[in-house]
Design a protein around this motif. Structure first.
Motif, PDB file in Angstrom:
ATOM      1  N   GLY A   1      -1.236  -3.369  -5.637  1.00 10.62           N
ATOM      2  CA  GLY A   1      -0.511  -2.152  -5.255  1.00 10.62           C
ATOM      3  C   GLY A   1       0.312  -1.577  -6.370  1.00 10.62           C
ATOM      4  O   GLY A   1      -0.176  -0.902  -7.257  1.00 10.62           O
ATOM      5  N   GLY A   2       1.620  -1.827  -6.330  1.00  7.03           N
ATOM      6  CA  GLY A   2       2.523  -1.267  -7.331  1.00  7.03           C
ATOM      7  C   GLY A   2       3.384  -0.148  -6.771  1.00  7.03           C
ATOM      8  O   GLY A   2       3.358   0.144  -5.579  1.00  7.03           O
ATOM      9  N   HIS A   3       4.164   0.463  -7.642  1.00 10.37           N
ATOM     10  CA  HIS A   3       5.085   1.547  -7.255  1.00 10.37           C
ATOM     11  C   HIS A   3       6.076   1.070  -6.190  1.00 10.37           C
ATOM     12  O   HIS A   3       6.484   1.851  -5.334  1.00 10.37           O
ATOM     13  CB  HIS A   3       4.312   2.768  -6.742  1.00 10.37           C
ATOM     14  CG  HIS A   3       3.538   3.476  -7.800  1.00 10.37           C
ATOM     15  ND1 HIS A   3       3.987   4.615  -8.420  1.00 10.37           N
ATOM     16  CD2 HIS A   3       2.337   3.196  -8.350  1.00 10.37           C
ATOM     17  CE1 HIS A   3       3.084   5.013  -9.311  1.00 10.37           C
ATOM     18  NE2 HIS A   3       2.076   4.161  -9.288  1.00 10.37           N
TER      19      HIS A   3
ATOM     20  N   ARG B   1       2.090   3.181  -3.365  1.00 12.95           N
ATOM     21  CA  ARG B   1       0.912   3.474  -4.191  1.00 12.95           C
ATOM     22  C   ARG B   1       0.068   4.566  -3.535  1.00 12.95           C
ATOM     23  O   ARG B   1      -0.438   5.469  -4.194  1.00 12.95           O
ATOM     24  CB  ARG B   1       0.092   2.202  -4.383  1.00 12.95           C
ATOM     25  CG  ARG B   1      -1.113   2.362  -5.307  1.00 12.95           C
ATOM     26  CD  ARG B   1      -0.701   2.607  -6.752  1.00 12.95           C
ATOM     27  NE  ARG B   1      -1.851   2.898  -7.590  1.00 12.95           N
ATOM     28  CZ  ARG B   1      -2.681   1.990  -8.081  1.00 12.95           C
ATOM     29  NH1 ARG B   1      -2.511   0.707  -7.795  1.00 12.95           N
ATOM     30  NH2 ARG B   1      -3.673   2.352  -8.860  1.00 12.95           N
TER      31      ARG B   1
ATOM     32  N   THR C   1       0.807  -1.230   0.000  1.00 17.56           N
ATOM     33  CA  THR C   1       0.000   0.000   0.000  1.00 17.56           C
ATOM     34  C   THR C   1       0.840   1.280   0.000  1.00 17.56           C
ATOM     35  O   THR C   1       0.405   2.309  -0.528  1.00 17.56           O
ATOM     36  CB  THR C   1      -0.886   0.048   1.255  1.00 17.56           C
ATOM     37  OG1 THR C   1      -0.058   0.120   2.428  1.00 17.56           O
ATOM     38  CG2 THR C   1      -1.782  -1.178   1.342  1.00 17.56           C
TER      39      THR C   1
ATOM     40  N   LEU D   1       0.895   6.140 -12.167  1.00 18.88           N
ATOM     41  CA  LEU D   1      -0.453   6.704 -12.268  1.00 18.88           C
ATOM     42  C   LEU D   1      -0.529   7.643 -13.454  1.00 18.88           C
ATOM     43  O   LEU D   1       0.443   8.318 -13.768  1.00 18.88           O
ATOM     44  CB  LEU D   1      -0.796   7.442 -11.004  1.00 18.88           C
ATOM     45  CG  LEU D   1      -1.119   6.570  -9.785  1.00 18.88           C
ATOM     46  CD1 LEU D   1      -1.302   7.432  -8.553  1.00 18.88           C
ATOM     47  CD2 LEU D   1      -2.353   5.753 -10.027  1.00 18.88           C
TER      48      LEU D   1
ATOM     49  N   TYR E   1      -3.290  -2.956  -9.665  1.00 18.13           N
ATOM     50  CA  TYR E   1      -1.839  -2.811  -9.768  1.00 18.13           C
ATOM     51  C   TYR E   1      -1.477  -1.847 -10.883  1.00 18.13           C
ATOM     52  O   TYR E   1      -1.922  -1.983 -12.010  1.00 18.13           O
ATOM     53  CB  TYR E   1      -1.192  -4.162 -10.035  1.00 18.13           C
ATOM     54  CG  TYR E   1       0.327  -4.106 -10.067  1.00 18.13           C
ATOM     55  CD1 TYR E   1       1.079  -4.239  -8.905  1.00 18.13           C
ATOM     56  CD2 TYR E   1       1.012  -3.918 -11.262  1.00 18.13           C
ATOM     57  CE1 TYR E   1       2.458  -4.193  -8.920  1.00 18.13           C
ATOM     58  CE2 TYR E   1       2.402  -3.857 -11.292  1.00 18.13           C
ATOM     59  CZ  TYR E   1       3.112  -3.995 -10.133  1.00 18.13           C
ATOM     60  OH  TYR E   1       4.483  -3.929 -10.155  1.00 18.13           O
ATOM     61  N   GLU E   2      -0.657  -0.850 -10.546  1.00 16.05           N
ATOM     62  CA  GLU E   2      -0.130   0.081 -11.538  1.00 16.05           C
ATOM     63  C   GLU E   2       1.300   0.445 -11.181  1.00 16.05           C
ATOM     64  O   GLU E   2       1.614   0.632  -9.996  1.00 16.05           O
ATOM     65  CB  GLU E   2      -0.976   1.355 -11.595  1.00 16.05           C
ATOM     66  CG  GLU E   2      -2.348   1.163 -12.226  1.00 16.05           C
ATOM     67  CD  GLU E   2      -3.096   2.480 -12.345  1.00 16.05           C
ATOM     68  OE1 GLU E   2      -4.294   2.430 -12.676  1.00 16.05           O
ATOM     69  OE2 GLU E   2      -2.493   3.536 -12.086  1.00 16.05           O
ATOM     70  N   GLU E   3       2.131   0.547 -12.174  1.00 12.69           N
ATOM     71  CA  GLU E   3       3.492   1.029 -11.950  1.00 12.69           C
ATOM     72  C   GLU E   3       3.525   2.552 -11.905  1.00 12.69           C
ATOM     73  O   GLU E   3       4.258   3.150 -11.156  1.00 12.69           O
ATOM     74  CB  GLU E   3       4.441   0.516 -13.045  1.00 12.69           C
ATOM     75  CG  GLU E   3       4.991  -0.863 -12.758  1.00 12.69           C
ATOM     76  CD  GLU E   3       5.715  -0.935 -11.416  1.00 12.69           C
ATOM     77  OE1 GLU E   3       6.432   0.003 -11.088  1.00 12.69           O
ATOM     78  OE2 GLU E   3       5.537  -1.926 -10.695  1.00 12.69           O
TER      79      GLU E   3
END
Length: 403
Positions: A374-376, A252, A249, A403, A399-401
């Protein structure tokens, strides 16, 4: 022995490793200085006050407890980097003459301040006070004597012509009149345009690629054995016979905040993510599953406080709705306390959050299927990378690397 050590490599495990790698390369390029193997306390690599102030070395975890030291030594040797020096070797053979190097970031004016001149820069002076509080006990106990103090105040810039060369940077701290010294740094965040600005590509923290550097770092045998114990005794599953849910968390959340998301919207977002876990697990048809999450006792403390209650004040303070929802989806009926205690038992009583986090990462990497939320997160990217070496079953939720 000419040694170099760093109070802290600033960030947690994965990024700290990249920073330490930058430090090892700097030391090698600066005259084959011997870098001291750091302690490991709650994901922080370095020589923290918890260890130094209390002179508590016998119970402290080291880099080798988190990572396979032998493999790291073999891999770094390919770049001409000598092995890390043990704490005992350092104490037994290091020069007692110490040059203290303070590094401060994003606090103008920039420049270099030496000895009494540090008083002219408020953050240099404040950082020196913090450094002394952490190290004075150890310096006195082992008869170290500070002979020089240097503070580098830097700020982010892409203009390389403003960077000092390696030779210019070192000229302030490596004095041929005091060739046999110990160089003790405050916080080394790694060489990079928005960190320590030195005009030398080789010593940058991820010059060889983040993935390549992280591949050099294998998990310690101690953590591998404790991870297997958790799978066997808690999950009651065979090796590679379970699904792991990796829920991050912290970064992100930070990225969402920078894009104007409200706290309430972020909480609802992650709550919905947690609610989706059960659907994916049903789809995968796996009987056994494990949760690796950065909330709770072994997670990121800033995130735990952030998620501790919502705008309606309905969180109970022992965990979060997000955390408990994820637990319910993965384990069924399991409390936050039970979740924590199961890991402590499998680790033979170790409660260090970095050690437990590494156990969770190892369990996730060896799962038959990995569910990622999550991601980042470089920690999570490393986890995915190592898992894909064994299995191509990876599912993504929220999930995103970027935004």
């Amino acid at each position: 022995m000419r040694a170099a050590l760093c109070l802290s490599y600033w960030e947690q495990q994965t990024n700290a490793l990249l920073n330490m790698w930058s430090f090892q390369k700097w030391a090698n390029q600066s005259g084959n200085l011997n870098v001291v193997e750091p302690f490991a306390v709650n994901s922080v690599l370095g020589f923290p006050s918890e260890v130094l102030y209390n002179l508590d070395f016998s119970n402290a975890l080291h880099f080798r407890d988190y990572f396979d030291l032998e493999h790291w030594t073999e891999e770094t040797a390919k770049y001409g980097i000598p092995p890390l020096v043990s704490w005992d070797m350092f104490i037994g053979h290091a020069s007692r003459k110490v040059v203290v190097v303070i590094l401060v970031y994003e606090v103008p004016p920039g420049g270099v301040y030496i000895n009494d001149d540090l008083k002219k820069h408020r953050e240099c002076n404040n950082e020196l006070k913090r450094f002394k509080r952490s190290t004075q006990s150890i310096l006195d106990h082992f008869d170290f004597k500070v002979i020089k103090i240097v503070c580098f105040a830097s700020y982010a810039t892409n203009e390389r012509h403003l960077y000092p060369t390696l030779e210019e940077f070192n000229s302030y701290i490596i004095d041929h009149d005091y060739d046999d010294v110990t160089l003790w740094f405050s916080f080394w965040r790694g060489v990079q345009f928005d960190r320590i600005t030195i005009d030398n590509q080789i010593i940058q923290r991820a010059y060889d690629g983040e993935a390549n550097t992280l591949a050099m770092a294998r998990t310690s045998l101690r953590i591998i054995e404790d991870s297997k114990r958790y799978v066997k005794t808690v999950l009651k599953a065979d090796t590679n016979g379970y699904t792991a849910v990796a829920f991050r968390t912290t970064n992100r959340k930070t990225a969402m905040l920078s894009h104007g998301y409200s706290r309430n919207k972020i909480l609802k977002y992650f709550y919905n993510c947690a609610n989706n876990i059960s659907h994916v697990l049903i789809e995968l048809e796996m009987t056994y599953s494990c949760l690796a999450i950065d909330l709770g006792k072994f997670g990121d403390l800033t995130s735990e406080k952030y998620f501790d209650y919502d705008s309606n004040n309905t969180f109970d303070g022992k965990g979060t709705k997000v955390f408990q929802t994820a637990l319910n989806a993965v384990y069924g009926n399991k409390t936050v306390d039970k979740y924590h205690n199961d890991f402590i038992t499998a680790a033979n009583g170790i409660e260090d959050s970095g050690y437990i986090g590494a156990m969770q990462k190892t369990i996730a990497e060896n799962a038959k299927c990995l569910v990622v939320i999550g991601g980042h997160s470089s920690f999570q990217r490393s986890m995915i990378q190592h898992h894909k070496d064994r299995s191509d079953c990876v599912k993504y939720i929220c999930y995103e690397e970027k935004l």
